[in-house]
Design an enzyme around this catalytic site. Structure first.
Site, PDB file in Angstrom:
ATOM      1  NE  ARG A  70      -9.090  -7.389   2.941  1.00  0.00           N
ATOM      2  CZ  ARG A  70      -8.024  -6.591   2.998  1.00  0.00           C
ATOM      3  NH1 ARG A  70      -7.657  -5.911   1.916  1.00  0.00           N
ATOM      4  NH2 ARG A  70      -7.345  -6.451   4.112  1.00  0.00           N
TER       5      ARG A  70
ATOM      6  CB  THR B 242      -0.894  -0.001   1.261  1.00  0.00           C
ATOM      7  OG1 THR B 242      -1.774  -1.118   1.190  1.00  0.00           O
ATOM      8  CG2 THR B 242      -1.691   1.271   1.391  1.00  0.00           C
TER       9      THR B 242
ATOM     10  N   GLY C 193     -10.201  -3.473   2.668  1.00  0.00           N
ATOM     11  CA  GLY C 193      -9.352  -3.267   3.831  1.00  0.00           C
ATOM     12  C   GLY C 193      -9.506  -1.872   4.414  1.00  0.00           C
ATOM     13  CG  ASP C 194      -6.136  -0.193   6.527  1.00  0.00           C
ATOM     14  OD1 ASP C 194      -5.794  -1.177   5.835  1.00  0.00           O
ATOM     15  OD2 ASP C 194      -5.349   0.709   6.857  1.00  0.00           O
TER      16      ASP C 194
ATOM     17  N   GLY D 205      -5.255  -4.885   7.037  1.00  0.00           N
ATOM     18  CA  GLY D 205      -6.358  -3.947   7.128  1.00  0.00           C
ATOM     19  C   GLY D 205      -7.428  -4.261   8.142  1.00  0.00           C
TER      20      GLY D 205
ATOM     21  N   GLY E 131      -0.852  -2.010   6.169  1.00  0.00           N
ATOM     22  CA  GLY E 131      -0.739  -3.218   6.979  1.00  0.00           C
ATOM     23  C   GLY E 131      -1.928  -4.127   6.814  1.00  0.00           C
TER      24      GLY E 131
END
Length: 352
Positions: free
Chosen positions: A234, A206, A236-237, A260, A258
């Site tokens: 899906r 990322t 993530g953060d 997420g 990282g």
């Protein structure tokens, strides 16, 4: 011309005042010189990086792109541009590089496609834009910014986000643009050996940037391709405001990288900013390290970059390394990969 004693005294008094003012101005300028008028930090992902597997040639490639990103963002800030503009400028070279898991170098989903996420936030008014699960968008950070500027929504996803992109003239690219042999092999290895995403993704690629501009405004942005072999849409953060990205002029700007799921559960980006805004007497480094320790306690790993209103550009990560860099108006300019490599002091927390 006859000059009276009173006139002489008055003239001397004015001279002393002027001299004093000059010294005060000089002192104020010196203080300004010591405090960054603008500041920038970038990351290209954190993870279990092995120095023995980093060839000199590969390191040069990574450092070249990190330097390009740092210089692009710095140029915007040094010319008086906004923090939001600088964040985009810094992220674009990393999205365009196949080395990072964002844009062109994004990982493959389980179905062999690419689903991209990104977000951006302006600390002036906490306006934000995010996109999730989009395909064919060459530079996801630009689409996130278009959502922010439009102002009607914060996050758009999937086909709807792509329709919005079309209406805004956001550049697209065919599937082959995003295809890289390294990412393809990672997916094949994952399926053949029934591995998890973490088994094939030894690092989280990322990318992100945080900035303080000369007007004292903060901004943060993050862009990713997610995790190898991800399924069922899906997310993530990275596109979630408060988890992977957050900016508030009252406290700081944060971009995360990282695992997420854990960053979402902790609300990492906003948690750091909130603790700093509450001013509990802890330094920004201590706060960032504490929040990252929470992530580790839950079982996650990764890292963050942050910039404060005072211009401090910091890193915190609980992995062996994080692709990163920072620069400011005092002349600081550096990139690093493994823990403890910064010339101007380390801000990491490598634990394994």
């Amino acid at each position: 011309m006859i000059v009276s004693q009173k006139q002489v005294i008055a003239a001397l008094f004015l001279s002393v005042l002027a001299l004093g003012s000059g010294h005060q101005l000089h002192a104020e300028n010196a203080m300004e010189d010591e405090t960054p008028r603008w500041s920038l930090a970038i990351h290209g992902g954190a993870g279990t990086l092995d120095p023995d597997k980093m060839t000199p040639e590969l390191r040069v490639e990574y450092e070249a792109v990190l330097t390009e990103a740092l210089e692009a963002g710095s140029a915007v800030l040094a010319s008086g541009g906004s923090a939001v503009e600088a964040v985009q400028a810094a992220i674009l070279p990393m999205e365009d590089s196949p080395l990072f898991n964002a844009g062109r170098g994004a990982v493959y989903t389980w179905d062999g496609t690419h689903e991209l996420d990104a977000s951006i936030m302006d600390g002036r008014d906490r306006s934000a834009g995010a996109i999730a699960g989009v395909s064919g968008i060459k530079n996801p950070i630009l689409l996130a910014e278009a959502v922010r500027q439009d102002g009607r929504h914060v996050m758009l996803a999937g086909e709807g986000a792509e329709q919005f992109a079309s209406g805004k003239g956001i550049e697209t690219a065919p599937p082959e643009y995003f295809a890289t042999e390294r990412r393809q092999k990672a997916l094949e290895r994952m399926k053949a050996k029934e591995l998890s995403s973490l088994d094939v993704d030894h690092k989280f690629g990322t990318v992100g940037a945080v900035a303080l501009d000369m007007d004292g405004n903060l901004a943060a942005g993050t862009s990713t391709g997610g995790m190898t072999g991800k399924r069922w849409g899906r997310i993530g953060d990275s596109p979630i405001i408060g988890a992977g990205t957050y900016a508030d002029n009252r406290s700081c700007a944060v971009s995360a990288t990282g695992w997420g799921e854990f960053f979402i559960r902790v609300g990492v980006a906003q948690e750091i900013c909130t603790r700093l805004r509450l001013d509990l007497g802890e330094s920004p480094q201590v706060v960032a390290d504490a929040v990252m320790a929470e992530v580790k306690q839950l079982g996650g790993d990764g890292g963050v970059i942050l910039v404060t209103p005072e211009g401090d550009a910091l890193f915190s990560f609980n992995t062996t390394g994080m692709y990163r860099g920072r620069a400011d108006s005092t002349g600081l300019s550096e990139v690093a990969i493994f823990g403890g490599e910064e010339n101007a002091g380390t801000a990491d927390t490598p634990d394994h």
